[in-house]
Write a protein that holds these residues in place. Structure first.
Motif, PDB file in Angstrom:
ATOM      1  N   ASP A   1       7.144   9.683  16.710  1.00 31.08           N
ATOM      2  CA  ASP A   1       6.601  10.365  17.883  1.00 31.08           C
ATOM      3  C   ASP A   1       5.159   9.950  18.215  1.00 31.08           C
ATOM      4  OD1 ASP A   1       8.890  12.307  18.321  1.00 31.08           O
ATOM      5  OD2 ASP A   1       8.417  12.666  16.216  1.00 31.08           O
TER       6      ASP A   1
ATOM      7  N   LYS B   1      10.019  16.296  23.617  1.00 34.86           N
ATOM      8  CA  LYS B   1      10.941  15.624  22.673  1.00 34.86           C
ATOM      9  C   LYS B   1      12.324  16.264  22.734  1.00 34.86           C
ATOM     10  CE  LYS B   1      11.286  14.642  17.681  1.00 34.86           C
ATOM     11  NZ  LYS B   1      10.601  14.682  16.389  1.00 34.86           N
TER      12      LYS B   1
ATOM     13  N   TYR C   1       0.856  -1.187   0.000  1.00 36.29           N
ATOM     14  CA  TYR C   1       0.000   0.000   0.000  1.00 36.29           C
ATOM     15  C   TYR C   1       0.889   1.233   0.000  1.00 36.29           C
ATOM     16  CZ  TYR C   1      -3.459  -3.357   1.670  1.00 36.29           C
ATOM     17  OH  TYR C   1      -4.292  -4.451   1.788  1.00 36.29           O
TER      18      TYR C   1
ATOM     19  N   ALA D   1       8.981  15.483  12.113  1.00 36.16           N
ATOM     20  CA  ALA D   1       9.352  15.751  10.707  1.00 36.16           C
ATOM     21  C   ALA D   1       9.336  17.246  10.379  1.00 36.16           C
ATOM     22  CB  ALA D   1       8.441  14.944   9.790  1.00 36.16           C
TER      23      ALA D   1
ATOM     24  N   ALA E   1       0.467   5.348   1.010  1.00 32.45           N
ATOM     25  CA  ALA E   1      -0.381   6.435   1.528  1.00 32.45           C
ATOM     26  C   ALA E   1       0.304   7.741   1.125  1.00 32.45           C
ATOM     27  CB  ALA E   1      -0.555   6.272   3.028  1.00 32.45           C
ATOM     28  N   GLY E   2       1.004   8.404   2.050  1.00 31.21           N
ATOM     29  CA  GLY E   2       1.733   9.628   1.690  1.00 31.21           C
ATOM     30  C   GLY E   2       2.996   9.340   0.885  1.00 31.21           C
ATOM     31  N   GLY E   3       3.528   8.148   1.049  1.00 26.73           N
ATOM     32  CA  GLY E   3       4.727   7.749   0.305  1.00 26.73           C
ATOM     33  C   GLY E   3       6.030   8.296   0.889  1.00 26.73           C
ATOM     34  N   THR E   4       5.968   9.017   2.009  1.00 19.91           N
ATOM     35  CA  THR E   4       7.170   9.699   2.502  1.00 19.91           C
ATOM     36  C   THR E   4       8.205   8.746   3.099  1.00 19.91           C
ATOM     37  OG1 THR E   4       6.206  10.130   4.679  1.00 19.91           O
ATOM     38  CG2 THR E   4       5.877  11.827   3.011  1.00 19.91           C
ATOM     39  N   THR E   5       7.776   7.579   3.512  1.00 21.35           N
ATOM     40  CA  THR E   5       8.727   6.563   3.991  1.00 21.35           C
ATOM     41  C   THR E   5       8.942   5.504   2.931  1.00 21.35           C
ATOM     42  OG1 THR E   5       8.457   6.765   6.367  1.00 21.35           O
ATOM     43  CG2 THR E   5       8.835   4.566   5.548  1.00 21.35           C
ATOM     44  N   LEU E   6       7.849   5.052   2.343  1.00 19.99           N
ATOM     45  CA  LEU E   6       7.915   3.932   1.398  1.00 19.99           C
ATOM     46  C   LEU E   6       8.835   4.231   0.214  1.00 19.99           C
ATOM     47  CD1 LEU E   6       6.764   1.118   0.832  1.00 19.99           C
ATOM     48  CD2 LEU E   6       5.032   2.216  -0.571  1.00 19.99           C
TER      49      LEU E   6
ATOM     50  N   SER F   1       0.429  10.273   6.306  1.00 16.88           N
ATOM     51  CA  SER F   1      -0.833   9.847   6.941  1.00 16.88           C
ATOM     52  C   SER F   1      -0.573   9.251   8.324  1.00 16.88           C
ATOM     53  CB  SER F   1      -1.497   8.790   6.058  1.00 16.88           C
ATOM     54  OG  SER F   1      -0.702   7.608   6.073  1.00 16.88           O
TER      55      SER F   1
ATOM     56  N   TYR G   1      14.622  13.174  14.473  1.00 14.95           N
ATOM     57  CA  TYR G   1      13.986  12.179  15.334  1.00 14.95           C
ATOM     58  C   TYR G   1      14.420  12.385  16.782  1.00 14.95           C
ATOM     59  CZ  TYR G   1      12.243   9.606  11.329  1.00 14.95           C
ATOM     60  OH  TYR G   1      11.559   9.254  10.212  1.00 14.95           O
TER      61      TYR G   1
ATOM     62  N   ILE H   1      -4.626  -0.669   8.297  1.00 13.41           N
ATOM     63  CA  ILE H   1      -4.998   0.130   9.473  1.00 13.41           C
ATOM     64  C   ILE H   1      -6.128   1.042   9.017  1.00 13.41           C
ATOM     65  CG2 ILE H   1      -4.269   1.817  11.194  1.00 13.41           C
ATOM     66  CD1 ILE H   1      -1.426   0.830  10.909  1.00 13.41           C
TER      67      ILE H   1
HETATM   68  C1  LIG Z   1      13.404  13.455   6.663  1.00 10.58           C
HETATM   69  C2  LIG Z   1      12.320  12.831   7.485  1.00 10.58           C
HETATM   70  C3  LIG Z   1      12.195  13.181   8.814  1.00 10.58           C
HETATM   71  C4  LIG Z   1      11.183  12.592   9.594  1.00 10.58           C
HETATM   72  N1  LIG Z   1      11.081  12.925  10.910  1.00 10.58           N
HETATM   73  C5  LIG Z   1      10.100  12.324  11.676  1.00 10.58           C
HETATM   74  C6  LIG Z   1       9.951  12.625  13.048  1.00 10.58           C
HETATM   75  O1  LIG Z   1      10.676  13.451  13.613  1.00 10.58           O
HETATM   76  N2  LIG Z   1       8.963  11.992  13.734  1.00 10.58           N
HETATM   77  C7  LIG Z   1       8.116  11.095  13.140  1.00 10.58           C
HETATM   78  O2  LIG Z   1       7.218  10.552  13.804  1.00 10.58           O
HETATM   79  N3  LIG Z   1       8.247  10.778  11.851  1.00 10.58           N
HETATM   80  C8  LIG Z   1       9.203  11.371  11.111  1.00 10.58           C
HETATM   81  N4  LIG Z   1       9.331  11.046   9.802  1.00 10.58           N
HETATM   82  C9  LIG Z   1       8.548   9.938   9.266  1.00 10.58           C
HETATM   83  C10 LIG Z   1       7.222  10.393   8.709  1.00 10.58           C
HETATM   84  O3  LIG Z   1       6.389  10.755   9.785  1.00 10.58           O
HETATM   85  C11 LIG Z   1       6.693   9.180   7.970  1.00 10.58           C
HETATM   86  O4  LIG Z   1       7.431   9.109   6.770  1.00 10.58           O
HETATM   87  C12 LIG Z   1       5.220   9.290   7.630  1.00 10.58           C
HETATM   88  O5  LIG Z   1       4.442   9.434   8.790  1.00 10.58           O
HETATM   89  C13 LIG Z   1       4.769   8.070   6.860  1.00 10.58           C
HETATM   90  O6  LIG Z   1       3.446   8.270   6.425  1.00 10.58           O
HETATM   91  P1  LIG Z   1       3.069   8.059   4.894  1.00 10.58           P
HETATM   92  O7  LIG Z   1       1.602   8.246   4.802  1.00 10.58           O
HETATM   93  O8  LIG Z   1       3.906   8.899   3.995  1.00 10.58           O
HETATM   94  O9  LIG Z   1       3.447   6.513   4.739  1.00 10.58           O
HETATM   95  P2  LIG Z   1       3.888   5.701   3.432  1.00 10.58           P
HETATM   96  O10 LIG Z   1       5.316   6.005   3.134  1.00 10.58           O
HETATM   97  O11 LIG Z   1       2.908   5.865   2.352  1.00 10.58           O
HETATM   98  O12 LIG Z   1       3.743   4.230   4.008  1.00 10.58           O
HETATM   99  C14 LIG Z   1       4.565   3.730   5.030  1.00 10.58           C
HETATM  100  C15 LIG Z   1       4.269   2.248   5.230  1.00 10.58           C
HETATM  101  O13 LIG Z   1       2.987   2.081   5.787  1.00 10.58           O
HETATM  102  C16 LIG Z   1       2.158   1.271   4.946  1.00 10.58           C
HETATM  103  N5  LIG Z   1       0.819   1.856   5.102  1.00 10.58           N
HETATM  104  C17 LIG Z   1       0.505   3.181   5.011  1.00 10.58           C
HETATM  105  N6  LIG Z   1      -0.773   3.379   5.369  1.00 10.58           N
HETATM  106  C18 LIG Z   1      -1.285   2.166   5.706  1.00 10.58           C
HETATM  107  C19 LIG Z   1      -2.554   1.718   6.193  1.00 10.58           C
HETATM  108  N7  LIG Z   1      -3.572   2.555   6.420  1.00 10.58           N
HETATM  109  N8  LIG Z   1      -2.714   0.387   6.443  1.00 10.58           N
HETATM  110  C20 LIG Z   1      -1.693  -0.483   6.240  1.00 10.58           C
HETATM  111  N9  LIG Z   1      -0.492  -0.121   5.782  1.00 10.58           N
HETATM  112  C21 LIG Z   1      -0.280   1.188   5.530  1.00 10.58           C
HETATM  113  C22 LIG Z   1       2.781   1.349   3.575  1.00 10.58           C
HETATM  114  O14 LIG Z   1       2.514   0.192   2.813  1.00 10.58           O
HETATM  115  C23 LIG Z   1       4.249   1.461   3.925  1.00 10.58           C
HETATM  116  O15 LIG Z   1       4.785   0.187   4.185  1.00 10.58           O
HETATM  117  C24 LIG Z   1      10.311  11.643   9.004  1.00 10.58           C
HETATM  118  C25 LIG Z   1      10.429  11.313   7.638  1.00 10.58           C
HETATM  119  C26 LIG Z   1      11.429  11.887   6.886  1.00 10.58           C
HETATM  120  C27 LIG Z   1      11.542  11.497   5.445  1.00 10.58           C
END
Ligand SMILES: Cc1cc2nc3c(=O)[nH]c(=O)nc-3n(C[C@H](O)[C@H](O)[C@H](O)COP(=O)(O)OP(=O)(O)OC[C@H]3O[C@@H](n4cnc5c(N)ncnc54)[C@H](O)[C@@H]3O)c2cc1C
Ligand code: SF4
Length: 327
Positions: free
Chosen positions: A164, A231, A27, A98, A29-34, A107, A240, A213
């Protein structure tokens, strides 16, 4: 980065169905980690299933407490009036995470499922038991300054969830609603969602393959209204936690009636401390009480060469957070 196909799912059934046929799909969502993980060749997904269209939305008070849809953005939840007023620790944990750009995109569900920032895990040139089971853990004797001191094993000492939000969720008894590939929903407390590394650090949570989720629910409580997230990080933003604390207190006439305590940045999972809570309840809300609770919270710590500083740092962080809500 590998080639992949992209499909937008229109319903939870369609999304889970797409993963049923292709277990290596993921899946997005925002793609910021994936996408970071894919670009670094840490994971290879032949297909991405976009879940942004799913109706996992809404931030509302229900009979069970605050219900947040998993597709809500971090910034929208952090800035929501209800969350700010009734669950300040949740709001603060999101707004201290972040950067504004990331929070606008990311998300709640994706945040809960982000992966460790252990440098060895993030560099395929190194062995890592979490990435390749049985390959070894260079962090045990190597660079471990940002890794865990609580809940570690001989296989892995990473803070598997480095973020967090889940620390605040663990403190405030949040429950996740999950939906599997048969359309069946189940509820799992956040404290039971993440797993300790033990001998299987690659298995980080209880999510079944393809399970989504859907939402997070946080019970309303006096200690939730009087809560905070503190923090400590290496620079003022975009970093982080080295250590963090989510706490909630209900104080009446100077005596603590109920307490909630969780630590971040120091445990292999968001670290709820029942030991600290037990020490707080029934006691006067003073610094001496808070110091005793902080000592109890870190009692089982197993520091290593470069992260030993975290024991005192986490204790001081917890005391600061408790002083703030008591004050
Ligand atoms: C430079 C940087 C700094 C950051 N600093 C922090 C910080 O200080 N504190 C902090 O908490 N976070 C931090 N983050 C992390 C950031 O919060 C996460 O990247 C973000 O929350 C992920 O959400 P996303 O929707 O983009 O997930 P995605 O990248 O889209 O997905 C992440 C994973 O979750 C899965 N997924 C997503 N949604 C669902 C769902 N509903 N059900 C099942 N599976 C799902 C996806 O398949 C994937 O495996 C940082 C990220 C970066 C790049
Ligand atoms: S601490 Fe865990 S994630 Fe880091 S190298 Fe060791 S096994 Fe891998």
């Amino acid at each position: 980065m590998n080639n992949f196909s992209y499909t937008q799912a229109n319903s939870a059934k369609e999304a889970t169905g797409l993963l049923k046929d292709k277990p290596q799909a993921a899946y997005i969502a925002g793609g910021t980690t994936l996408l970071d993980m894919m670009k670094a060749n840490l994971v290879e997904h032949p297909q991405l299933v976009d879940i942004n269209t799913l109706p996992f939305k809404g931030i509302e008070q229900t009979a069970d407490g605050l219900r947040i849809g998993a597709m809500e953005r971090m910034s929208d939840v952090g800035e929501n009036k209800l969350v700010l007023e009734q669950y300040p620790a949740i709001s603060e944990s999101l707004l201290l995470a972040a950067s504004p750009q990331l929070r606008n995109m990311a998300s709640i569900g994706g945040n809960i499922l982000q992966r460790t920032r252990c440098g060895y895990f993030r560099d395929p040139a190194f062995p890592c038991n979490k990435r390749v089971p049985g390959s070894g853990c260079p962090a045990l004797e190597g660079d471990n300054h940002n890794l865990a001191v609580l809940g570690t094993s001989d296989s892995c000492i990473a803070t598997a969830y480095p973020g967090d939000l889940s620390v605040a969720l663990a403190a405030l008894d949040a429950v996740l609603t999950l939906e599997n590939q048969k359309g069946k929903q189940r509820r799992v407390p956040v404290t039971e969602f993440y797993l300790l590394p033990g001998k299987t650090p690659q298995k980080e949570n209880v999510l079944e393959p393809g399970e989504l989720i859907v939402a997070v629910t946080i019970p309303a409580a006096a200690h939730a209204r009087r809560s905070t997230y503190f923090k400590v990080r290496e620079r003022a933003s975009y970093a982080y936690a080295l250590a963090s604390a989510a706490v909630g207190l209900d104080v009446q006439g100077g005596t603590i009636r109920s307490a909630r305590v969780a630590l971040g940045g120091v445990g292999t999972k968001p670290w709820r401390s029942l030991e600290a809570e037990k020490l707080l309840v029934g006691k006067p809300a003073t610094e001496a009480t808070f110091r005793a609770a902080a000592a109890a919270a870190l009692r089982g710590a197993q520091p290593r060469k470069e992260n030993a500083f975290k024991v005192e740092l986490a204790q001081n962080t917890l005391v600061q957070a408790l002083m703030k809500v008591a004050g």
